[in-house]
Design a protein around this motif. Structure first.
Motif, PDB file in Angstrom:
ATOM      1  N   ILE A  36      31.934 -21.355 -16.002  1.00  0.00           N
ATOM      2  CA  ILE A  36      32.166 -22.515 -16.869  1.00  0.00           C
ATOM      3  C   ILE A  36      33.229 -23.360 -16.190  1.00  0.00           C
ATOM      4  O   ILE A  36      34.411 -22.991 -16.156  1.00  0.00           O
ATOM      5  CB  ILE A  36      32.647 -22.085 -18.269  1.00  0.00           C
ATOM      6  N   GLY A  37      32.820 -24.490 -15.615  1.00  0.00           N
ATOM      7  CA  GLY A  37      33.743 -25.273 -14.806  1.00  0.00           C
ATOM      8  C   GLY A  37      33.877 -26.708 -15.248  1.00  0.00           C
ATOM      9  O   GLY A  37      32.897 -27.351 -15.631  1.00  0.00           O
ATOM     10  N   SER A  38      35.107 -27.213 -15.193  1.00  0.00           N
ATOM     11  CA  SER A  38      35.375 -28.602 -15.546  1.00  0.00           C
ATOM     12  C   SER A  38      35.070 -29.517 -14.364  1.00  0.00           C
ATOM     13  O   SER A  38      35.474 -29.241 -13.228  1.00  0.00           O
ATOM     14  CB  SER A  38      36.835 -28.777 -15.967  1.00  0.00           C
ATOM     15  N   LEU A  48      35.014 -24.289  -7.130  1.00  0.00           N
ATOM     16  CA  LEU A  48      34.072 -23.490  -7.912  1.00  0.00           C
ATOM     17  C   LEU A  48      32.717 -23.432  -7.217  1.00  0.00           C
ATOM     18  O   LEU A  48      32.083 -22.367  -7.162  1.00  0.00           O
ATOM     19  CB  LEU A  48      33.921 -24.068  -9.319  1.00  0.00           C
ATOM     20  N   GLN A  49      32.279 -24.540  -6.684  1.00  0.00           N
ATOM     21  CA  GLN A  49      31.002 -24.551  -5.963  1.00  0.00           C
ATOM     22  C   GLN A  49      31.052 -23.619  -4.746  1.00  0.00           C
ATOM     23  O   GLN A  49      30.062 -22.943  -4.430  1.00  0.00           O
ATOM     24  CB  GLN A  49      30.662 -25.979  -5.538  1.00  0.00           C
ATOM     25  N   LYS A  50      32.214 -23.558  -4.108  1.00  0.00           N
ATOM     26  CA  LYS A  50      32.392 -22.637  -2.979  1.00  0.00           C
ATOM     27  C   LYS A  50      32.310 -21.189  -3.459  1.00  0.00           C
ATOM     28  O   LYS A  50      31.676 -20.341  -2.803  1.00  0.00           O
ATOM     29  CB  LYS A  50      33.737 -22.906  -2.314  1.00  0.00           C
ATOM     30  N   HIS A  63      24.887 -19.126 -12.592  1.00  0.00           N
ATOM     31  CA  HIS A  63      24.637 -20.254 -13.488  1.00  0.00           C
ATOM     32  C   HIS A  63      25.967 -20.985 -13.699  1.00  0.00           C
ATOM     33  O   HIS A  63      26.978 -20.346 -14.010  1.00  0.00           O
ATOM     34  CB  HIS A  63      24.098 -19.789 -14.835  1.00  0.00           C
ATOM     35  N   ILE A  64      25.968 -22.291 -13.521  1.00  0.00           N
ATOM     36  CA  ILE A  64      27.161 -23.095 -13.762  1.00  0.00           C
ATOM     37  C   ILE A  64      26.970 -23.894 -15.054  1.00  0.00           C
ATOM     38  O   ILE A  64      25.965 -24.566 -15.233  1.00  0.00           O
ATOM     39  CB  ILE A  64      27.450 -24.053 -12.600  1.00  0.00           C
ATOM     40  N   PHE A  65      27.953 -23.801 -15.933  1.00  0.00           N
ATOM     41  CA  PHE A  65      27.962 -24.567 -17.173  1.00  0.00           C
ATOM     42  C   PHE A  65      29.103 -25.584 -17.066  1.00  0.00           C
ATOM     43  O   PHE A  65      30.276 -25.208 -17.035  1.00  0.00           O
ATOM     44  CB  PHE A  65      28.172 -23.645 -18.378  1.00  0.00           C
ATOM     45  N   GLU A  66      28.745 -26.857 -16.962  1.00  0.00           N
ATOM     46  CA  GLU A  66      29.739 -27.896 -16.745  1.00  0.00           C
ATOM     47  C   GLU A  66      30.356 -28.367 -18.062  1.00  0.00           C
ATOM     48  O   GLU A  66      29.661 -28.546 -19.058  1.00  0.00           O
ATOM     49  CB  GLU A  66      29.128 -29.076 -16.001  1.00  0.00           C
ATOM     50  N   ILE A  94      35.967 -18.699 -15.465  1.00  0.00           N
ATOM     51  CA  ILE A  94      36.373 -19.974 -16.064  1.00  0.00           C
ATOM     52  C   ILE A  94      37.567 -20.488 -15.263  1.00  0.00           C
ATOM     53  O   ILE A  94      38.725 -20.188 -15.584  1.00  0.00           O
ATOM     54  CB  ILE A  94      36.743 -19.820 -17.552  1.00  0.00           C
ATOM     55  N   PRO A  95      37.312 -21.254 -14.204  1.00  0.00           N
ATOM     56  CA  PRO A  95      38.423 -21.754 -13.380  1.00  0.00           C
ATOM     57  C   PRO A  95      39.315 -22.725 -14.151  1.00  0.00           C
ATOM     58  O   PRO A  95      38.865 -23.434 -15.042  1.00  0.00           O
ATOM     59  CB  PRO A  95      37.710 -22.486 -12.229  1.00  0.00           C
TER      60      PRO A  95
END
Length: 286
Positions: A36-38, A48-50, A63-66, A94-95
Motif C-alpha cells: 500500500i503505497g502513497s 516502493l517500485q524497486k 499487488h500495489i494499492f495506490e 506500507i512504506p
C-alpha cells in the motif's frame, strides 16, 4: 574501513529464490505481497517500485494499492483490514511517509503482525520493546523494522563489537531511530538518542559508534568524532544532484573513521532483510 553492504545483501538474498520456489511447490501458489503505497511522495513511490521489482525477481506475486492525499481514511483502514484477513495475502508492506491524515489513523492496530514484514504493527512494535536481550529478539514470532535490523547485521558483518560500546543514534523516528536504539540496547550497547534539541557535537564526541538517520545532508561533522569511531549513515538524501547521507565520506576517511557509504551501505541490506521477511511470512505458516 568502508562498511559496504552489497556483499552482505547478496548473501542474504542468495537462497531466497529457492526458498520461495519451495513454498510454491508445497502450497501450489506463489508467496503474495500486497504493498500500500502513497503516490504523493515521489521518492518513496519510486523506492516502493524497486522493492516490488525485487520481490518479483525473488519469485513473489505482487499487488500495489495506490493511495494519496485524497484517499479517505475509512477506505485506507478498510484496505488494511481486508488484506490482513485475506488468506491469499502473505505479506503486507506500507512504506512511509503516508499522507498526514492517513498517518494519523490507527491503521497499525489493524495490521496483521504475521504479515507485517517491516515490523510496524502495534503488536510487533510492542513485542520488540518488551525484549531485554538479543535472544528474546531472535525468538520473536513477528518482525522488527527492517532498517534497524539491517544496521545490526551490517555492524556484525564487519565485526564491529557492540557490547559495552557507547552508541549514539541520531533521529528518534518509530521506523528507524527508536527501534534501532532498542536493538542496540539488547546487544548490550549503551545508547543515547539525539533529536533537534540535542547538542550534537557534545553528544557524539565520545561515541564509539554513531548511527545517523536524520535525513540532513552535512549534519554530521567528522571533526566532532574521535578517530577510530564508526559511522553508520542510514539517511538517503538527494543533494547537489547526487545521493548522499548525513555526513561526508571523504572527511570521515581523512580522520580515520569507519563509515558506511551512501549508496551501497545500509540500503542494500535493508532491502535484503525485507525480502527475507516476505519469504518468512509464508514459511512460518507451513
Amino acid at each position: 574501513m568502508i562498511l559496504e553492504g552489497r556483499t552482505l545483501a547478496q548473501q542474504i538474498r542468495a537462497p531466497l529464490v529457492q526458498r520461495a520456489q519451495t513454498v510454491l511447490q508445497k502450497t501450489g501458489r506463489a508467496i503474495t505481497l500486497a504493498a500500500i503505497g502513497s503516490t504523493d511522495d515521489y521518492g518513496a513511490h519510486i523506492y516502493l517500485q524497486k522493492e516490488v521489482a525485487a520481490a518479483q525477481k525473488t519469485g513473489l506475486q505482487t499487488h500495489i494499492f495506490e493511495i494519496n492525499k485524497n484517499t479517505q481514511a475509512a477506505h485506507f483502514i478498510s484496505l488494511v483490514k481486508r488484506l490482513s484477513q485475506d488468506p491469499h495475502t502473505d505479506a503486507i508492506l506500507i512504506p512511509r511517509p503516508l499522507p498526514a491524515h492517513l498517518a494519523a489513523t490507527d491503521y497499525a492496530a489493524y495490521l496483521a503482525p504475521q504479515k507485517d514484514v517491516d515490523g510496524m504493527s502495534n503488536i510487533n512494535m510492542g513485542n520488540l520493546f518488551l525484549c531485554k536481550t538479543w535472544e528474546e529478539v531472535q525468538a520473536l514470532s513477528g518482525f522488527v523494522p527492517c532498517t534497524a535490523l539491517a544496521v545490526i547485521k551490517l555492524l556484525e558483518f564487519h565485526h564491529i563489537a557492540l557490547a559495552g560500546k557507547e552508541v549514539t543514534v541520531i533521529g528518534r523516528s518509530s521506523t528507524v531511530g527508536r527501534p534501532l536504539a532498542h536493538l542496540l540496547t539488547c546487544k548490550n550497547a549503551t545508547v543515547k538518542i539525539c533529536h533537534r534539541q540535542t547538542d550534537l557535537p557534545r553528544a557524539v564526541r565520545d561515541s564509539d559508534i554513531i548511527c545517523s538517520a536524520a535525513g540532513t545532508p552535512g549534519l554530521l561533522q567528522a571533526e566532532w568524532l574521535k578517530p577510530g569511531s564508526t559511522v553508520i549513515d542510514i539517511s538517503t538524501n538527494w543533494h547537489n544532484n547526487q545521493l548522499t547521507g548525513d555526513g561526508d565520506p571523504a572527511a570521515f576517511a581523512a580522520r580515520g573513521i569507519n563509515y558506511s557509504p551512501v549508496p551501497g551501505g545500509v540500503g542494500p541490506v535493508t532491502l535484503a532483510v525485507l525480502l527475507e521477511n516476505m519469504v518468512l511470512s509464508k514459511e512460518r505458516t507451513l
